[in-house]
Write an enzyme that holds these catalytic residues in place. Structure first.
Site: not given
Ligand SMILES: [Zn+2]
Length: 502
Positions: A118, A185
């Site tokens: 992401d 994340e």
């Molecule tokens: Zn990162």
């Protein structure tokens, strides 16, 4: 008598200089120009396609476009056929990926490389400030532009490029290798890396070591150190925000009675900032500076080599620089203060938020105890705000995994000084703490100080040459850490002297 004094003085100078010289030596890594053959032009065009998927993490998870992750998965399948044929792939929680590259020796504990799929959104209103649109994957003579080129789809792609290139060369690891790519994340990794870590723990996996993204290779990081520095984070600081509040009588401002809520809380905050948690010159700080010593001016080298004499003045000196102060202690910063509604009314309530980045020497509990002791006012309520994280464990720099990692960095970036460090931000790495004691965070990205604003900012970009180095770094690390005779493996590869440009 005088003779004895001079003899002692000479001995003392000789001893301290000898220690300085010892520390000034840098282990020389033989120049190694053997690289895995990679067609960099093709690799860059694959990275450009990866950048075009809008795998954007948003605080409101219902706004995340899952299709973009699925489209990226099928693209990876086509882009890396050998990886998908040889490695076992699992899709975790719909959008995260876990690959297992089975090693030939089941006695060896597996290693793991991680990065995330992401990216952060582009701040609304800044789209036009980009030299090239953020999701176009534009390639110029020297760079590739786009969200994810620095943080961190380039990492995912470079790891897969390395695996594909090694497989093409007939490489097979002795040690099993896991590749883990979380999908969230940027919003704490609760459903991606956290789930991958949980599944591996459930299967009883214990890793030899894990390498996650982390700090880049930075030019001119520390004044006085000439060479670029690769800081390998061996620990992460924890995170805690405390809300401090006080309720008093209030009343009309024409008849004040004693100290107001604002004054009481203000005094408490002042005491807190005046009395931060103690700075410690511990093992980690010591190894950071010892590793950087060879590039420092002589007086600093002399002081670091003779810490038994200079520990206290060095600690004082380092706490005068905000960046090094933050490495030595839990930092304290008041970030919010709220009170009062009208100029002639004494407010009953005052509240403030103080943010702490917790050093691995401290814990959430010890910070709260310190705060209560320092403010010394039982009317002030102290409450934790949601989102707190304990500091990570500190991974060793005395083991083979760290040595192989440092060696791989210096084989690809020979001019760089490698040093262990403490990371202030959080990455996905913490979700793997149950399956490994040896967790390192480093990203083979070259950055100047001014480039660091591009991460999560405008005009995120990566140099094409650096992308070649990234692929070579991951393939070198895989070879160094997963087979018992790395040099023989490299010899068997037919190799150009530089990463192939086309
Ligand atoms: Zn990162």
């Amino acid at each position: 008598m005088l003779y004895a004094f001079f003899a002692l003085l000479v001995l003392f100078i000789g001893f301290t200089l000898f220690r300085t010289l010892l520390l000034s030596r840098r282990e020389t890594i033989p120049a190694d120009l053997r690289f895995i053959p990679v067609n960099l032009e093709d690799a860059i065009s694959r990275l450009s396609k990866a950048i075009q998927f809008k795998t954007i993490s948003k605080q409101d998870a219902s706004l995340v476009d899952g299709d973009e992750f699925k489209k990226m998965h099928s693209f990876l399948e086509k882009a890396f056929p050998q990886v998908h044929e040889t490695l076992n792939k699992e899709i975790i929680n719909h959008y995260s990926l876990l690959f297992k590259w089975e090693g030939s020796n089941p006695e060896l504990k597996p290693m793991m490389l991680t990065c995330h799929l992401d990216v952060v959104p582009v701040e609304p209103g800044t789209e036009d400030d980009w030299d090239h649109p953020p999701f176009q994957g534009a390639i110029t003579d020297e760079h590739i532009y786009g969200r994810g080129t620095m943080d961190v789809q380039s990492g995912v792609m470079a790891i897969l490029e390395a695996a594909e290139a090694l497989l093409k060369q007939g490489f097979s690891p002795e040690r099993t290798i896991y590749l883990g790519f979380g999908h969230d994340e940027e919003i704490d990794g609760e459903f991606g890396a956290s789930e991958i870590g949980r599944i591996l723990a459930e299967r009883g996996i214990e890793l030899e070591f894990l390498l996650d993204e982390g700090l880049p290779v930075v030019e001119e990081l520390i004044e006085g150190i000439k060479s670029p520095v690769a800081l390998v984070a061996v620990a992460e600081k924890g995170y805690l925000s405390l809300e401090l509040s006080i309720l008093t009588e209030g009343g009309h401002s024409s008849v004040p009675q004693g100290k107001t809520s604002i004054a009481r809380l203000g005094e408490a905050l002042h005491r807190l900032e005046e009395n931060p948690l103690p700075a410690k010159f511990d093992g980690l700080v010591k190894s950071t500076f010892e590793s950087l010593c060879s590039g420092m001016p002589f007086p600093l080298r002399y002081a670091f080599a003779n810490l038994w004499m200079f520990k206290t003045p060095l600690r004082r000196f380092l706490t005068t620089i905000p960046a090094t102060d933050a490495a030595l202690r839990t930092t304290t910063a008041t970030t919010i203060f709220e009170s009062g509604v009208k100029e002639n009314v004494i407010p009953t309530m005052a509240k403030a938020v103080v943010n702490f980045r917790i050093h691995p020497n401290d814990s959430i509990e010890s910070v709260i105890t310190h705060v209560k002791k320092v403010i010394n006012d039982s009317d002030i309520k102290v409450e934790k705000l949601f989102g707190y994280i304990e500091p990570s464990i500190v991974s060793s720099v005395e083991n083979n995994s760290y040595r192989q990692l440092a060696r791989s960095i210096r084989q690809i970036f020979p001019e760089v000084a490698v040093a262990p460090s403490l990371m202030v931000g959080a990455t996905d790495a913490r979700h793997y703490s149950a399956i490994s004691e040896n967790i390192y965070r480093f990203f083979p990205l070259r950055a100047e100080q001014s480039d660091l604003d591009r991460v999560h900012g405008t005009n995120e970009r990566l140099s094409i040459e650096n992308y070649g180095e990234m692929i070579q770094f991951y393939s070198r690390l895989v070879i160094n850490a997963s087979v018992s005779k790395p040099s023989e493996t490299l010899k068997s590869v037919s190799v150009p002297v530089k990463p192939a440009q086309s």
